[in-house]
Every structure is written in structure tokens, then in C-alpha cells.
Design a protein around this motif. Structure first.
Motif, PDB file in Angstrom:
ATOM      1  N   PRO B  16      33.430  39.048  46.492  1.00 18.48           N
ATOM      2  CA  PRO B  16      33.741  40.407  46.022  1.00 18.48           C
ATOM      3  C   PRO B  16      32.490  41.141  45.547  1.00 18.48           C
ATOM      4  CG  PRO B  16      34.628  38.742  44.523  1.00 18.48           C
ATOM      5  CD  PRO B  16      34.052  38.010  45.680  1.00 18.48           C
ATOM      6  N   ASP B  38      28.789  45.631  27.392  1.00 18.44           N
ATOM      7  CA  ASP B  38      27.919  44.675  28.084  1.00 18.44           C
ATOM      8  C   ASP B  38      28.308  44.565  29.561  1.00 18.44           C
ATOM      9  OD1 ASP B  38      29.516  41.507  27.161  1.00 18.44           O
ATOM     10  OD2 ASP B  38      30.341  43.530  27.325  1.00 18.44           O
ATOM     11  N   ARG B  39      29.608  44.653  29.845  1.00 20.54           N
ATOM     12  CA  ARG B  39      30.030  44.606  31.245  1.00 20.54           C
ATOM     13  C   ARG B  39      29.708  45.924  31.940  1.00 20.54           C
ATOM     14  NH1 ARG B  39      34.495  41.654  33.934  1.00 20.54           N
ATOM     15  NH2 ARG B  39      35.626  41.433  32.000  1.00 20.54           N
ATOM     16  N   SER B  58      29.476  39.900  41.607  1.00 20.91           N
ATOM     17  CA  SER B  58      30.826  39.330  41.671  1.00 20.91           C
ATOM     18  C   SER B  58      31.368  38.937  40.306  1.00 20.91           C
ATOM     19  CB  SER B  58      30.825  38.057  42.534  1.00 20.91           C
ATOM     20  OG  SER B  58      30.691  38.358  43.876  1.00 20.91           O
ATOM     21  N   ASP B  59      30.526  38.229  39.522  1.00 20.80           N
ATOM     22  CA  ASP B  59      31.077  37.695  38.271  1.00 20.80           C
ATOM     23  C   ASP B  59      31.137  38.737  37.166  1.00 20.80           C
ATOM     24  OD1 ASP B  59      28.109  35.811  37.201  1.00 20.80           O
ATOM     25  OD2 ASP B  59      28.382  37.802  38.056  1.00 20.80           O
ATOM     26  N   ALA B  60      30.682  39.972  37.449  1.00 18.43           N
ATOM     27  CA  ALA B  60      30.828  41.035  36.459  1.00 18.43           C
ATOM     28  C   ALA B  60      32.058  41.902  36.747  1.00 18.43           C
ATOM     29  CB  ALA B  60      29.587  41.925  36.442  1.00 18.43           C
ATOM     30  N   LEU B  61      32.623  41.788  37.944  1.00 15.48           N
ATOM     31  CA  LEU B  61      33.780  42.612  38.292  1.00 15.48           C
ATOM     32  C   LEU B  61      34.981  42.179  37.462  1.00 15.48           C
ATOM     33  CD1 LEU B  61      33.420  42.702  42.179  1.00 15.48           C
ATOM     34  CD2 LEU B  61      32.899  44.548  40.574  1.00 15.48           C
ATOM     35  N   PRO B  62      35.705  43.122  36.874  1.00 18.10           N
ATOM     36  CA  PRO B  62      36.830  42.734  36.025  1.00 18.10           C
ATOM     37  C   PRO B  62      38.044  42.367  36.854  1.00 18.10           C
ATOM     38  CG  PRO B  62      36.697  45.111  36.162  1.00 18.10           C
ATOM     39  CD  PRO B  62      35.536  44.577  36.947  1.00 18.10           C
ATOM     40  N   TRP B  63      39.022  41.839  36.169  1.00 18.44           N
ATOM     41  CA  TRP B  63      40.302  41.540  36.806  1.00 18.44           C
ATOM     42  C   TRP B  63      41.407  42.225  36.028  1.00 18.44           C
ATOM     43  CZ3 TRP B  63      44.913  39.583  35.148  1.00 18.44           C
ATOM     44  CH2 TRP B  63      45.864  39.325  36.148  1.00 18.44           C
ATOM     45  N   TYR B  69      39.931  43.645  45.689  1.00 18.66           N
ATOM     46  CA  TYR B  69      38.505  43.341  45.823  1.00 18.66           C
ATOM     47  C   TYR B  69      38.045  43.572  47.261  1.00 18.66           C
ATOM     48  CZ  TYR B  69      38.968  41.224  41.230  1.00 18.66           C
ATOM     49  OH  TYR B  69      39.209  41.022  39.896  1.00 18.66           O
TER      50      TYR B  69
END
Lengths: 370, 144
Positions: B16, B38-39, B58-63, B69
Motif C-alpha cells: 500500500p 507525528d503521523r 506503507s506503515d504510516a498509512l492509517p486504518w 488501499y
């Protein structure tokens, strides 16, 4: 799942905590130990090859020998010094206490830098589990030798030696998105002591179980896999093809099955000798390996098959580990969100595997409420 | 004469790179992000009408429930396509068709399944900027 497979599964999880993208390598160490076949790890320096192998050896608790070979490494450094007292009597015997011939698990870094003398003696150890040197001839308890190298050798003689390593694992530096995990994991590694939680006896019990499988149900599928590979221009030597069955049987035993099934074919990808062949083999065998799944070796099954079943199992296992944690701080919540993101980025809502649906629902409930 | 594309499941998901939320999910997500500086610092995005589009690691995208995605397919690098699905034509041809209809690459493209048939939603990612917490909070409070 049998107790021994469960212990190995838990031991592997402990061993890989703090390592990033090395779960497949650690699991292949376990697979090869049960199959009684050797593993060659190919990757640049500083990619935690030896750390991953060392940690698995520690949790398995076997007699472990590790050495970094160089061009000038003497055979005595691996096999032991000559017994000088016996030499005076004209007998050339090697004192092997604490050395490679007495190891149950071995890791030899830069293995192809070894001299001809070393490699010739190693051949006997790897093939026949027998150490022969001078007047010394002893049975070796070696279950598995892991060799490491920066690159596959071009030299034909070395390539013939390399062929003794049935399984090949190619590793690279950690990907950009995982760099923070690498730093955090590396910092915690030194402070996380490891104790043996499985044993060589567990490996041996699983190996015995695997040897007694008939493989009748899965042999036609293996034949189909070999033909599919040939049609894709990937040829596996007859020797490798036959030996691959040991890996399939070992995978089934580690999965806790009574016989090998289509879910256990995935190790054949790791028998392909080059990284390019493994990449093409994965694609060619995608349909045949779609059901690949192994609860003890989830990362390796997924890496071999790219199959949704293996992927779902790995994600579900990671989710359950997180949900079992009692330390529910902001970092934990972010990791939970990461799992939810991976689920939704991997599976469409109408194609969510059965074992992921309840886990996703639980995670969604927690994240909604926080 | 063209034909509508069909979407088929990918054998391997894309990583993603873009997250898209619509309707109530978009507003709920905007409200949450407004409180996560921070995000926000790791993302670029845009919010308009009923849509919130975010781009970043990818690991900063929220859910959030209902989020979608998109990722980069190397065979169609000007597009960001659903991570779980691809089109039933060569991605290169699809890219050519989409970029001939819309400007401002890269373009986020995803299917919309409706009662009147399937269509594509195409959004340019060129205008994405660093997100402002106050603007996100305003967006979150906007009535649908």
C-alpha cells in the motif's frame, strides 16, 4: 499438532523475535534439520545470516559449531588438532572434542573460501555424516550444516560442492519500511537471553515420523510440479528432485499431519538453485502451491508459495500474538492497526479467508473503541 | 469501441502506498488524524467533498473500517491501483487509456460498483500536500 512440532514452532517464534525478515531463514533451518538436508544461505555481509542460524541453534539446544572460513583457514581449525601423543606412535588421529565432527548443528560462514583439503573432508561429513582424516573415522551426529556465502560460486568444482546443499535461501538487506523495526529489534536482541525450549530429540522424533510417510498421495503432484518447472525452462537435477521429497515429508511432519498433502509441496521452490530460478519457479507453481500452509513454518510456506492460505495464516498468527498481549499501550495499538492494514490491503472484503475473519472483527472492535 | 474492464484478484498484493476513505469513514479518519501530528508529518493528502486521500510510507498509512488501499504496479507506474485487484487487460494498456482521460499523474484509480453498472473513480495525486490538522478537523466536522 504433536508436542514436538508445537515446541519447535514456539522455539522458532522465540528465536526470530527481534530479527526482521529472517523468519523464512530460521524456519528453513528447522525444516532442513528435520529433513536431514543442508542449507546454503546466500546474501551480502551484515544481513544477520549467522545471527538467525545461531538463535535457532540456541533454542534447539544442540551441540553447535560455528566458524568463519578464510583462504588460510587450516583444517585443524574446523576438525580439531592432530593428537600429538598418537602421532609419536605413527598414528595420525584427530582430536575432535568440541569441533565440527562432534557438532549436531553447524554454521560455516564464507564456506567457499575453504581450501580443497577442508572441502574434501567436509564432503564426507555432509554426505555420509562420517568424519575421515588420517586414521580417524568417526560417525558424526551432524543433523544440519548451514553454509553461508556472499554469492554462488562460478568455479565448477565449488559448484559441485555447493550442490550438496539441497536448500538455498537468498537474503538481502532489510527493506526501507522495516528499518525502524530493524533498529529496535537489533537493540533488543542483545538484551533478550535465549534458552533452549525445544531439543534435538524433538527434531529427531519429527525426522523419524517424516521418514515413515509414504508420499503416495503427493507424488503425482510433485511430478506435475517438476513438469511445470521444466515447461517454464527451470530444470531440477534428478538428484535434487528425489531429495526434495525429504523436504516435503519434513514439512508435513512439522505441520502435524499424518501424511504429506498438497499443502506441503512448497519446499520445492527452495530447492531451485538460483534466486532467479526461485522467482520464476514461484510464479510457475503459483496454482499448484496456492494451498500451501504450515503452522510451524508459516513464513517459509508463504515465501515459497505467495499463496493466500499461507499469507492468511501468518497474518492470523501475528494478530493472535498481539491480541494476547496485556501491554496495551499506544505502540501496541499502532501494531494492531498495522495488522488491520495488512489484512485489508491483502484481501478484499468478500475474499477474506475464514481464519482471518474473526481476528479482523476483533481488531476492528478494539480500534473502533479506542 | 472500448469495453469496460473487469477487476480480478491479484496473485500477490501490492504494497500500500495510498489510502482512500469515503463518506463517514473519511470524516472519522480526518478527526483521528487531526490529533496525530507525528503521523501527519509522514503523509501528504487532500480532503474534498466526501473523499480523503492520503499518500505515504506503507506503515504510516492509517486504518479505519471501509478504507481502501492502492499501490504502485510496476507495469503501470503512473497509476495507483487497488492492492488486492488488477484489471483483466494488460496494465500498460489500462494505464494508457486512463492517462489519456485524466491529467495530473500519478492517478489513483479504483472501481466503483453501483446499481447502474461499474465505473472508475480517478483522482489525481499531483495536488497532494502536507496535511493541516485544523483543516482536517474542519473537514471532519462538515455535514455530509
Amino acid at each position: 499438532m504433536s508436542d514436538d512440532a508445537a515446541r519447535l514452532r514456539d522455539a522458532l517464534r522465540t528465536a526470530t523475535r527481534g530479527l526482521v525478515e529472517r523468519e523464512t531463514l530460521a524456519e528453513l533451518v528447522a525444516l532442513c534439520a528435520v529433513a536431514g538436508e543442508h542449507l546454503l544461505v546466500v546474501g551480502p555481509p551484515g544481513t544477520a545470516k549467522s545471527e538467525a542460524v545461531r538463535r535457532v541453534a540456541r533454542v534447539l539446544g544442540g551441540r553447535y559449531f560455528e566458524y568463519l572460513l578464510g583462504r588460510f583457514t587450516e583444517p585443524t581449525e574446523l576438525f580439531g588438532p592432530v593428537d600429538l601423543r598418537k602421532l609419536r606412535d605413527g598414528v595420525v588421529e584427530t582430536r575432535t572434542e568440541g569441533m565440527l565432527p562432534e557438532a549436531e548443528l553447524a554454521f560455516l560462514d564464507e564456506i567457499f573460501l575453504g581450501s580443497t583439503a577442508i572441502l574434501n573432508t567436509l564432503l564426507g561429513l555432509l554426505n555420509e555424516r562420517t568424519f575421515r582424516r588420517g586414521h580417524t573415522a568417526v560417525e558424526s551426529p551432524l543433523r544440519l550444516c548451514v553454509g553461508a556465502t556472499n554469492a554462488l560460486p562460478d568455479d565448477e568444482t565449488l559448484a559441485a560442492f555447493a550442490d550438496r546443499f539441497l536448500v538455498r535461501c537468498f537474503v538481502g538487506p532489510v527493506a526501507d519500511p522495516q528499518l525502524e523495526d530493524l533498529l529496535a529489534g537489533g537493540w533488543s536482541l542483545a538484551r533478550t537471553p535465549l534458552a533452549a525450549s525445544a531439543s534435538i530429540a524433538d527434531v529427531d522424533a519429527l525426522a523419524t515420523r517424516a521418514r515413515n510417510f509414504t508420499l503416495d498421495a503427493v507424488r503425482p503432484l510433485l511430478g506435475e510440479a517438476l513438469r511445470t518447472l521444466r515447461n517454464a525452462g527451470i530444470t531440477l537435477s534428478d538428484r535434487r528432485a528425489v531429495k526434495a521429497q525429504k523436504l516435503v515429508a519434513a514439512a508435513a511432519a512439522l505441520a502435524g499431519r499424518d501424511e504429506a498433502t498438497a499443502a506441503d509441496l512448497w519446499p520445492i521452490v527452495f530447492v531451485l538453485p538460483t534466486e532467479d530460478a526461485q522467482e520464476r519457479g514461484r510464479e510457475a507453481l503459483a496454482k499448484l502451491l496456492a494451498d500451501a500452509v504450515n503452522p510451524t513454518l508459516p513464513a517459509a510456506a508463504e515465501a515459497a508459495s505467495l499463496g493466500p492460505a499461507a499469507r492468511a495464516q501468518r497474518i492470523a498468527a501475528a494478530a493472535r500474538d498481539l491480541l494476547a498481549s496485556t501491554d496495551r499501550n499506544e505502540a501496541w495499538r499502532r501494531k494492531l492497526e498495522g495488522v488491520a492494514r495488512e489484512i485489508d490491503a491483502t484481501f478484499a472484503a468478500d475474499a477474506l479467508p475464514a481464519d482471518l475473519a474473526p481476528v479482523r472483527a476483533e481488531i476492528a472492535g478494539i480500534l473502533r473503541g479506542s | 469501441m472500448g469495453r469496460p474492464v473487469a477487476w480480478i484478484a491479484r496473485t500477490s498484493p501490492l504494497a500500500p502506498a495510498v489510502a482512500v476513505a469515503e463518506g463517514p469513514a473519511a470524516r472519522a479518519l480526518a478527526a483521528r488524524l487531526a490529533a496525530e501530528p507525528d503521523r501527519l508529518a509522514l503523509l501528504t493528502g487532500a480532503a474534498s467533498d466526501d473523499l480523503l486521500v492520503l499518500e505515504g510510507p506503507s506503515d504510516a498509512l492509517p486504518w479505519i473500517d471501509g478504507i481502501r488501499y492502492l499501490g504502485r504496479d510496476p507495469r503501470a507506474p503512473a497509476l495507483r491501483l487497488p492492492t488486492t485487484h488488477t484489471v483483466d487487460v494488460a496494465p500498460e494498456l489500462f494505464e494508457e487509456a486512463v492517462t489519456s482521460r485524466a491529467a495530473g499523474v500519478p492517478l489513483a484509480v479504483w472501481p466503483v460498483f453501483g446499481n447502474e453498472g461499474n465505473s472508475l473513480r480517478i483522482v489525481s495525486l499531483a495536488p497532494l500536500r502536507k496535511l493541516d490538522a485544523a483543516a482536517l478537523a474542519t473537514f471532519a466536522g462538515t455535514s455530509p
